[in-house]
Design an enzyme around this catalytic site. Structure first.
Site, mmCIF file in Angstrom:
data_model
loop_
_atom_site.group_PDB
_atom_site.id
_atom_site.type_symbol
_atom_site.label_atom_id
_atom_site.label_comp_id
_atom_site.label_asym_id
_atom_site.label_seq_id
_atom_site.Cartn_x
_atom_site.Cartn_y
_atom_site.Cartn_z
ATOM 1 N N ASP A 239 1.505 -15.880 6.394
ATOM 2 C CA ASP A 239 0.828 -17.163 6.141
ATOM 3 C C ASP A 239 1.022 -17.545 4.707
ATOM 4 O O ASP A 239 1.166 -18.683 4.179
ATOM 5 C CB ASP A 239 -0.618 -17.249 6.601
ATOM 6 C CG ASP A 239 -0.740 -17.436 8.192
ATOM 7 O OD1 ASP A 239 0.295 -17.556 8.861
ATOM 8 O OD2 ASP A 239 -1.812 -17.386 8.830
ATOM 9 N N ALA B 226 3.191 -0.964 4.992
ATOM 10 C CA ALA B 226 2.531 -0.988 6.188
ATOM 11 C C ALA B 226 2.123 -2.407 6.542
ATOM 12 O O ALA B 226 1.875 -2.809 7.764
ATOM 13 C CB ALA B 226 1.517 -0.114 6.154
ATOM 14 N N PRO C 206 0.691 -1.278 -0.109
ATOM 15 C CA PRO C 206 -0.032 0.082 -0.103
ATOM 16 C C PRO C 206 0.825 1.473 0.040
ATOM 17 O O PRO C 206 1.692 1.364 0.685
ATOM 18 C CB PRO C 206 -0.816 -0.050 1.403
ATOM 19 C CG PRO C 206 -0.278 -1.172 1.970
ATOM 20 C CD PRO C 206 0.606 -2.045 0.933
ATOM 21 N N ASN C 207 0.253 2.358 -0.915
ATOM 22 C CA ASN C 207 0.735 3.466 -0.915
ATOM 23 C C ASN C 207 2.254 3.662 -1.702
ATOM 24 O O ASN C 207 2.608 4.696 -2.089
ATOM 25 C CB ASN C 207 1.283 4.374 0.309
ATOM 26 C CG ASN C 207 -0.286 4.552 1.260
ATOM 27 O OD1 ASN C 207 -1.244 5.098 0.482
ATOM 28 N ND2 ASN C 207 -0.373 3.940 2.421
ATOM 29 N N ARG D 58 7.439 0.204 13.564
ATOM 30 C CA ARG D 58 7.895 -0.198 12.352
ATOM 31 C C ARG D 58 8.895 -1.333 12.590
ATOM 32 O O ARG D 58 9.452 -1.854 11.535
ATOM 33 C CB ARG D 58 8.607 0.730 11.545
ATOM 34 C CG ARG D 58 7.471 1.776 11.256
ATOM 35 C CD ARG D 58 8.099 2.806 10.151
ATOM 36 N NE ARG D 58 7.262 4.134 10.179
ATOM 37 C CZ ARG D 58 6.127 4.164 9.066
ATOM 38 N NH1 ARG D 58 5.719 3.120 8.258
ATOM 39 N NH2 ARG D 58 5.496 5.170 9.263
ATOM 40 N N ASN E 105 7.890 -5.731 -1.032
ATOM 41 C CA ASN E 105 7.941 -4.867 -0.143
ATOM 42 C C ASN E 105 6.327 -4.636 0.285
ATOM 43 O O ASN E 105 5.682 -4.178 -0.341
ATOM 44 C CB ASN E 105 8.330 -3.597 -0.696
ATOM 45 C CG ASN E 105 8.428 -2.230 0.421
ATOM 46 O OD1 ASN E 105 7.863 -2.292 1.633
ATOM 47 N ND2 ASN E 105 8.868 -1.185 0.062
ATOM 48 N N HIS F 296 4.022 -4.751 9.125
ATOM 49 C CA HIS F 296 3.986 -4.573 10.451
ATOM 50 C C HIS F 296 2.624 -5.076 11.112
ATOM 51 O O HIS F 296 2.574 -4.911 12.234
ATOM 52 C CB HIS F 296 4.317 -2.864 10.988
ATOM 53 C CG HIS F 296 5.255 -2.322 10.088
ATOM 54 N ND1 HIS F 296 6.743 -2.833 10.354
ATOM 55 C CD2 HIS F 296 5.238 -1.301 9.233
ATOM 56 C CE1 HIS F 296 7.481 -2.001 9.376
ATOM 57 N NE2 HIS F 296 6.557 -1.074 8.783
ATOM 58 N N GLU G 140 12.425 -9.928 1.611
ATOM 59 C CA GLU G 140 11.736 -8.938 2.161
ATOM 60 C C GLU G 140 12.592 -7.334 1.647
ATOM 61 O O GLU G 140 13.659 -7.526 2.037
ATOM 62 C CB GLU G 140 11.476 -8.973 3.629
ATOM 63 C CG GLU G 140 10.984 -7.654 4.386
ATOM 64 C CD GLU G 140 10.902 -7.840 5.807
ATOM 65 O OE1 GLU G 140 11.796 -8.478 6.346
ATOM 66 O OE2 GLU G 140 10.378 -6.951 6.505
ATOM 67 N N ARG H 163 5.582 12.332 -2.750
ATOM 68 C CA ARG H 163 5.575 12.631 -1.278
ATOM 69 C C ARG H 163 6.803 11.990 -0.533
ATOM 70 O O ARG H 163 7.154 10.985 -1.000
ATOM 71 C CB ARG H 163 4.407 12.617 -0.538
ATOM 72 C CG ARG H 163 3.074 13.532 -1.037
ATOM 73 C CD ARG H 163 1.847 12.996 -0.836
ATOM 74 N NE ARG H 163 0.821 13.644 -1.490
ATOM 75 C CZ ARG H 163 -0.207 14.180 -1.223
ATOM 76 N NH1 ARG H 163 -0.708 14.278 0.018
ATOM 77 N NH2 ARG H 163 -0.882 14.794 -2.056
ATOM 78 N N SER I 224 13.263 2.331 2.968
ATOM 79 C CA SER I 224 13.850 3.289 4.012
ATOM 80 C C SER I 224 14.275 1.976 5.096
ATOM 81 O O SER I 224 14.208 0.856 4.673
ATOM 82 C CB SER I 224 12.935 4.078 4.790
ATOM 83 O OG SER I 224 11.647 3.353 5.330
ATOM 84 N N ARG J 235 13.023 3.975 12.481
ATOM 85 C CA ARG J 235 12.198 4.680 12.531
ATOM 86 C C ARG J 235 11.256 4.800 13.934
ATOM 87 O O ARG J 235 11.783 4.421 14.758
ATOM 88 C CB ARG J 235 11.218 4.806 11.102
ATOM 89 C CG ARG J 235 12.204 5.129 10.021
ATOM 90 C CD ARG J 235 11.515 5.065 8.524
ATOM 91 N NE ARG J 235 10.220 5.740 8.399
ATOM 92 C CZ ARG J 235 9.495 5.758 7.501
ATOM 93 N NH1 ARG J 235 9.579 4.835 6.498
ATOM 94 N NH2 ARG J 235 8.539 6.739 7.356
ATOM 95 N N HIS K 282 12.918 -2.804 1.846
ATOM 96 C CA HIS K 282 12.246 -1.930 2.275
ATOM 97 C C HIS K 282 13.147 -0.647 1.955
ATOM 98 O O HIS K 282 14.267 -0.690 1.815
ATOM 99 C CB HIS K 282 12.200 -1.664 3.767
ATOM 100 C CG HIS K 282 11.336 -2.723 4.554
ATOM 101 N ND1 HIS K 282 9.814 -2.762 4.231
ATOM 102 C CD2 HIS K 282 11.279 -4.034 5.052
ATOM 103 C CE1 HIS K 282 9.347 -3.711 4.796
ATOM 104 N NE2 HIS K 282 10.283 -4.382 5.165
ATOM 105 N N TYR L 272 11.627 8.029 0.878
ATOM 106 C CA TYR L 272 11.245 7.091 -0.421
ATOM 107 C C TYR L 272 11.971 7.772 -1.630
ATOM 108 O O TYR L 272 11.797 7.058 -2.768
ATOM 109 C CB TYR L 272 9.980 7.046 -0.308
ATOM 110 C CG TYR L 272 9.189 6.461 0.874
ATOM 111 C CD1 TYR L 272 9.665 5.331 1.448
ATOM 112 C CD2 TYR L 272 8.308 7.106 1.284
ATOM 113 C CE1 TYR L 272 9.170 4.890 2.864
ATOM 114 C CE2 TYR L 272 7.409 6.817 2.591
ATOM 115 C CZ TYR L 272 8.247 5.620 3.402
ATOM 116 O OH TYR L 272 7.413 5.178 4.581
#
Ligand code: CA2
Length: 148
Positions: free
Chosen positions: A86, A76, A9-10, A110, A73, A79, A97, A17, A101, A106, A99, A22
């Site tokens: 699963d 959110a 997401p995002n 997180r 990635n 977390h 995995e 932004r 950042s 942070r 990321h 990012y």
């Protein structure tokens, strides 16, 4: 070799932004870079982004029949999502995995990653280059496993 690249997401908002976390490049730039790298490595990638947990679970399940590994990635959902953990455990595909950042430096919330326990590696805090590193980790792992 075929790798599924999933962004949560995002991440479709990359380049618009929060450049301090990012960067300034877009999701399209990231996916183009991954396709270019994959072509150089002689492999293929499918890139998919969703803001919906269930859609990410659906993609992981479908990868069972179509991919040799997953680069993800979860954003959110890293977390919060036992469902994504699963799904990765269920398909038993090597998963990295990544990321952009470093979530461990942070906010406190997180620092928890549910998916980490099902992954062969985590790459964090290296920007888009972390995805390239993750792709190579998967390539080396899958190649080594095929040689056994
Ligand atoms: O550092 C990462 O890659 C994260 O997975 C990004 C997630 C965050 O929840 C994780 O803790 C760490 C957030 C992605 C949001 O992406 C945006 C991109 C541009 C503008 C706004 C949000």
């Amino acid at each position: 070799m075929h790798i599924l690249v999933l962004n949560g997401p995002n991440l479709n908002m990359l380049g618009t932004r929060e450049p301090e976390h990012y960067g300034t490049q877009t999701l399209g730039d990231l996916e183009y870079m991954l396709r270019q790298e994959a072509a150089q490595m002689g492999i293929t990638v499918t890139c998919y982004q969703s803001n919906h947990e269930g859609s990410l679970v659906d993609q992981i399940q479908a990868a069972y029949h179509t991919a040799d590994g997953i680069l993800i990635n979860p954003a959110a959902y890293t977390h919060t999502s036992v469902a994504i953990l699963d799904a990765v455990k269920a398909v038993k595909l090597p998963t990295v995995e990544v990321h952009i950042s470093d979530p461990d430096t942070r906010e406190e919330f997180r620092k928890i990653s549910y998916i980490r326990q099902a992954c062969i590696a985590t790459v964090k805090g290296k920007g888009f280059a972390g995805y390239i590193e993750g792709l190579h980790i998967l390539y080396d792992h899958i190649t080594a496993a095929q040689g056994q």
